[in-house]
Design a protein around this motif. Structure first.
Motif, PDB file in Angstrom:
ATOM      1  N   GLU A  55      73.688 -22.147  40.649  1.00  0.00           N
ATOM      2  CA  GLU A  55      74.634 -21.612  39.931  1.00  0.00           C
ATOM      3  C   GLU A  55      75.878 -22.366  39.810  1.00  0.00           C
ATOM      4  N   SER A  56      76.647 -22.286  38.721  1.00  0.00           N
ATOM      5  CA  SER A  56      77.916 -22.844  38.570  1.00  0.00           C
ATOM      6  C   SER A  56      79.070 -21.852  38.270  1.00  0.00           C
ATOM      7  N   MET A  57      80.138 -21.751  39.212  1.00  0.00           N
ATOM      8  CA  MET A  57      81.124 -20.949  39.112  1.00  0.00           C
ATOM      9  C   MET A  57      82.502 -21.738  39.495  1.00  0.00           C
ATOM     10  N   THR A  58      83.599 -21.590  38.498  1.00  0.00           N
ATOM     11  CA  THR A  58      84.778 -22.112  38.637  1.00  0.00           C
ATOM     12  C   THR A  58      85.790 -21.316  39.510  1.00  0.00           C
ATOM     13  N   LEU A  59      86.718 -21.837  39.949  1.00  0.00           N
ATOM     14  CA  LEU A  59      87.684 -20.965  40.434  1.00  0.00           C
ATOM     15  C   LEU A  59      88.092 -19.683  39.758  1.00  0.00           C
ATOM     16  N   TYR A  60      88.336 -19.798  38.561  1.00  0.00           N
ATOM     17  CA  TYR A  60      88.580 -18.749  37.732  1.00  0.00           C
ATOM     18  C   TYR A  60      87.564 -17.754  37.422  1.00  0.00           C
ATOM     19  N   SER A  61      86.259 -18.123  37.674  1.00  0.00           N
ATOM     20  CA  SER A  61      85.347 -16.978  37.584  1.00  0.00           C
ATOM     21  C   SER A  61      85.085 -16.352  38.964  1.00  0.00           C
ATOM     22  N   LEU A  62      85.453 -16.877  40.117  1.00  0.00           N
ATOM     23  CA  LEU A  62      85.572 -16.176  41.445  1.00  0.00           C
ATOM     24  C   LEU A  62      86.846 -15.322  41.539  1.00  0.00           C
ATOM     25  N   ILE A  63      87.816 -15.817  41.079  1.00  0.00           N
ATOM     26  CA  ILE A  63      89.004 -14.781  40.797  1.00  0.00           C
ATOM     27  C   ILE A  63      88.601 -13.527  39.964  1.00  0.00           C
ATOM     28  N   GLY A  64      87.950 -13.663  38.965  1.00  0.00           N
ATOM     29  CA  GLY A  64      87.433 -12.853  37.959  1.00  0.00           C
ATOM     30  C   GLY A  64      86.384 -11.639  38.723  1.00  0.00           C
ATOM     31  N   ALA A  65      85.546 -12.345  39.259  1.00  0.00           N
ATOM     32  CA  ALA A  65      84.556 -11.795  40.370  1.00  0.00           C
ATOM     33  C   ALA A  65      85.118 -10.889  41.387  1.00  0.00           C
ATOM     34  N   VAL A  66      86.195 -11.471  42.084  1.00  0.00           N
ATOM     35  CA  VAL A  66      87.003 -10.655  43.332  1.00  0.00           C
ATOM     36  C   VAL A  66      87.607  -9.323  42.585  1.00  0.00           C
ATOM     37  N   LEU A  67      88.437  -9.541  41.137  1.00  0.00           N
ATOM     38  CA  LEU A  67      88.972  -8.594  40.635  1.00  0.00           C
ATOM     39  C   LEU A  67      88.095  -7.615  40.023  1.00  0.00           C
ATOM     40  N   VAL A  68      86.961  -7.763  39.640  1.00  0.00           N
ATOM     41  CA  VAL A  68      86.042  -6.887  39.174  1.00  0.00           C
ATOM     42  C   VAL A  68      85.366  -6.089  40.633  1.00  0.00           C
ATOM     43  N   ILE A  69      85.126  -6.680  41.641  1.00  0.00           N
ATOM     44  CA  ILE A  69      84.541  -5.687  42.764  1.00  0.00           C
ATOM     45  C   ILE A  69      85.945  -5.246  43.527  1.00  0.00           C
ATOM     46  N   GLY A  70      86.986  -5.920  43.373  1.00  0.00           N
ATOM     47  CA  GLY A  70      88.176  -5.169  44.122  1.00  0.00           C
ATOM     48  C   GLY A  70      88.656  -3.874  43.174  1.00  0.00           C
ATOM     49  N   GLY A  71      88.800  -4.228  41.941  1.00  0.00           N
ATOM     50  CA  GLY A  71      88.863  -2.810  40.986  1.00  0.00           C
ATOM     51  C   GLY A  71      88.057  -1.748  41.061  1.00  0.00           C
ATOM     52  N   ALA A  72      86.768  -2.077  41.272  1.00  0.00           N
ATOM     53  CA  ALA A  72      85.554  -1.062  41.296  1.00  0.00           C
ATOM     54  C   ALA A  72      85.849  -0.315  42.667  1.00  0.00           C
ATOM     55  N   VAL A  73      86.100  -1.050  43.653  1.00  0.00           N
ATOM     56  CA  VAL A  73      86.309  -0.455  45.116  1.00  0.00           C
ATOM     57  C   VAL A  73      87.418   0.628  45.174  1.00  0.00           C
ATOM     58  N   THR A  74      88.541   0.006  44.554  1.00  0.00           N
ATOM     59  CA  THR A  74      89.826   1.012  44.369  1.00  0.00           C
ATOM     60  C   THR A  74      89.719   2.041  43.770  1.00  0.00           C
ATOM     61  N   ALA A  75      88.932   2.010  42.461  1.00  0.00           N
ATOM     62  CA  ALA A  75      88.671   3.371  41.969  1.00  0.00           C
ATOM     63  C   ALA A  75      87.621   4.279  42.364  1.00  0.00           C
ATOM     64  N   VAL A  76      86.728   3.882  43.013  1.00  0.00           N
ATOM     65  CA  VAL A  76      86.102   4.583  43.966  1.00  0.00           C
ATOM     66  C   VAL A  76      86.769   5.291  45.228  1.00  0.00           C
ATOM     67  N   PHE A  77      87.545   4.404  46.042  1.00  0.00           N
ATOM     68  CA  PHE A  77      88.203   4.708  47.248  1.00  0.00           C
ATOM     69  C   PHE A  77      89.144   5.853  46.853  1.00  0.00           C
ATOM     70  N   PHE A  78      90.181   5.758  45.793  1.00  0.00           N
ATOM     71  CA  PHE A  78      91.131   6.557  45.594  1.00  0.00           C
ATOM     72  C   PHE A  78      90.598   8.041  44.804  1.00  0.00           C
ATOM     73  N   SER A  79      89.139   8.054  44.538  1.00  0.00           N
ATOM     74  CA  SER A  79      88.862   9.096  43.841  1.00  0.00           C
ATOM     75  C   SER A  79      89.373  10.381  44.556  1.00  0.00           C
TER      76      SER A  79
END
Length: 318
Positions: free
Chosen positions: A278-302
């Motif tokens: 696989e090939s992932m740039t720094l911006y791809s990894l930042i995007g991935a962290v934001l997706v996972i972090g945002g999903a966890v935040t939405a679930v946690f504060f339900s």
């Protein structure tokens, strides 16, 4: 009493971790299996394997539970079709993109499920959840745009993969919403038996049975693992809901892309020949962290009512 509750909570966390690990490794094994078997045949085997195990179990232990097969509820049929499309959509998406890409894109599913809770179950959306949705949305956009640039010579394939995985996410939400309603009236594993059986029946005419002829031991081991993965992952998540709070289970399971990302990074570093690096740039990894972090935040504060969550857990545990 506190020690008993603590032990029960640990059990729930452990079962949720089993599901997260199985779903984390799943796209990697699926990608390898696609080299020898077409997507529909793989999906047919997974559903058929899981259905047969549950069918035989209830045939031996509690035959009256098999009555649901004779006249399944309409909502259960629709949920089964949704799950069937989810499986084939995710697998077809994997045909055009990488395991890590698919795992990040599919995280739009939990986000849409949280929104579905607001629309269909009258759950209130709070500010922290909205922030989580916003973070995940920005992350998905950043991840998509950055990864698209890495596929510059094959952007059509990446877009097709993105479409199929998003279709899988949407149909998973359909399945999950209906399953949430059905589990209040039927035992979870009985529902799972039908949820596996209907897609297996639908995909039987389209499956290429000759694809399973002449497979070597390694490929058969992978195919059987995929069947066991379906059975154990969904069984474990049902037990997780029995022993601990729903939001904890959701958070743990939502973290499964991290397992995929780490595993694929290790495999890429080792330069293995049996899966494409696989090939992932720094911006791809930042995007991935934001997706996972945002999903966890939405679930946690339900802030769905605790009584409703406990009622759902109680029904799942039957």
């Amino acid at each position: 009493m506190n020690s008993i509750a603590s032990a029960s909570n640990y059990k729930g966390v452990l079962y949720a971790m089993v599901t997260a690990f199985l779903w984390g490794f799943l796209p990697i094994f699926l990608k390898v299996a696609l080299k020898d078997i077409d997507p529909i045949s793989i999906v047919w085997f997974r559903f058929s394997f899981a259905f047969l195990v549950l069918f035989i179990y209830y045939l031996i232990t509690d035959r009256k539970q098999l009555n649901i097969i004779k006249r399944p509820p309409l909502l259960l049929i629709i949920a089964a079709i949704g799950l069937g499309v989810n499986y084939i959509g995710f697998l077809k998406g994997l045909n055009y993109t990488s395991p890590s890409n698919a795992q990040i894109i599919i995280q739009s599913g939990p986000i849409m499920l949280a929104l579905a809770g607001v629309l269909f179950f009258k759950e209130k959306l709070n500010l922290k959840q909205m922030v989580g949705f916003g973070i995940a949305g920005i992350g998905l956009f950043l991840f998509y745009r950055t990864q698209l640039q890495t596929f510059i010579h094959d952007t059509d394939a990446f877009n097709l993969g993105f479409f199929w995985v998003e279709l899988a996410a949407v149909t998973w939400v359909l399945y999950a919403v209906l399953q949430k309603k059905l589990v209040q009236q039927h035992p979870a594993q009985v529902l799972n038996m039908v949820l596996y059986g209907i897609p297996a029946l639908i995909y039987t005419p389209m499956a290429d049975f000759s694809a399973f002829q002449g497979l070597d031991f390694k490929t058969w081991a992978i195919v059987i693992f995929l069947g066991v993965n379906t059975l154990v992952a969904y069984g474990s998540i049902a037990l997780a809901f029995k022993y601990t709070e729903a939001y904890k289970v959701s958070i743990i399971v939502t973290l499964n892309p991290i397992i995929t990302l780490i595993t694929m990074s290790i495999l890429t570093y080792l330069q293995v020949s049996w899966i494409q690096p696989e090939s992932m740039t720094l911006y791809s990894l930042i995007g991935a962290v934001l997706v996972i972090g945002g999903a966890v935040t939405a679930v946690f504060f339900s802030k769905a009512k605790k009584e409703k969550a406990l009622a759902v857990q109680k029904e799942v545990s039957k």
